[in-house]
Design an enzyme around this catalytic site. Structure first.
Site, PDB file in Angstrom:
ATOM      1  N   SER A  62       0.692  -1.095   0.005  1.00  0.00           N
ATOM      2  CA  SER A  62       0.051   0.129  -0.258  1.00  0.00           C
ATOM      3  C   SER A  62       0.843   1.231  -0.080  1.00  0.00           C
ATOM      4  CB  SER A  62      -0.979   0.027   1.105  1.00  0.00           C
ATOM      5  OG  SER A  62      -0.176   0.270   2.384  1.00  0.00           O
ATOM      6  N   LYS A  67       0.835   4.656   6.642  1.00  0.00           N
ATOM      7  CA  LYS A  67      -0.104   5.553   5.595  1.00  0.00           C
ATOM      8  C   LYS A  67       0.783   6.784   5.829  1.00  0.00           C
ATOM      9  CE  LYS A  67      -2.830   2.126   4.824  1.00  0.00           C
ATOM     10  NZ  LYS A  67      -2.524   1.269   3.624  1.00  0.00           N
TER      11      LYS A  67
END
Length: 185
Positions: free
Chosen positions: A39, A80
């Site tokens: 990701s 993230k």
């Protein structure tokens, strides 16, 4: 014989103190983390090992574009990039990020944008469409993975509470061939 016992005792004390010191450092200051998944590609790779700075956010708030580690579930941490901080409006339009109406370059996505020929990295959205709120709420951040097509981030889990943030991750130490500091864009 007494000298040997004394020397053994000194070594045992040194080892115990080292273990305690390492535990305190890991618990309160810095900790290793393993990148699990794609990701954050191309910035971070699956199986990269990083150091998480746990003390930085005790004295300062997360900044836009910081890479953070946060508790997503009881047994899962996510890595993230912070895109929106409290008070920000967020919009993606034609594969371009707008924060508070201003267009932002995302140089960390340039490599992927060149490679992708079958559509945009991120489909258009506004923060309000995702969260029901016009701005990022106080005490929360909006996060996205750099691999926008394959990231479970604020588009699916909503904004992240600052209380969930474990720390800032900006040092890759393994594999040694990829060891580096992640630069803030």
């Amino acid at each position: 014989m007494a000298k040997e016992k004394s020397q053994t005792w000194e070594w045992m004390k040194a080892i115990v103190m080292a273990v305690i010191l390492a535990a305190v450092i890991r618990q309160f200051f810095f900790a290793p983390i393993l990148v699990d998944g794609v990701s954050m590609m191309p910035t971070l790779h699956d199986r990269d090992r990083m150091i998480v700075n746990k003390i930085g956010y005790k004295f300062a708030e997360p900044q836009r574009f910081d890479i953070i580690v946060f508790r997503a579930t009881e047994d899962k941490d996510y890595i993230k990039r912070v895109i929106g901080v409290p008070g920000d409006t967020i919009e993606y339009k034609n594969d371009v990020l707008y924060i508070n109406g201003k267009m932002y370059e995302e140089p960390y996505l340039a490599e992927f944008k060149k490679q992708v020929s079958d559509g945009p990295l991120t489909y258009d959205f506004k923060l309000e469409e995702i969260t029901g709120q016009k701005t990022v709420p106080k005490g929360r951040v909006f996060v996205l993975g750099d691999n926008r097509r394959f990231s479970k981030d604020s588009r699916t889990i909503g904004t992240v509470s600052v209380d969930q943030i474990l720390g800032k991750a900006n040092i890759v130490y393994w594999p040694m061939s990829d060891a580096r500091m992640i630069q803030h864009p």
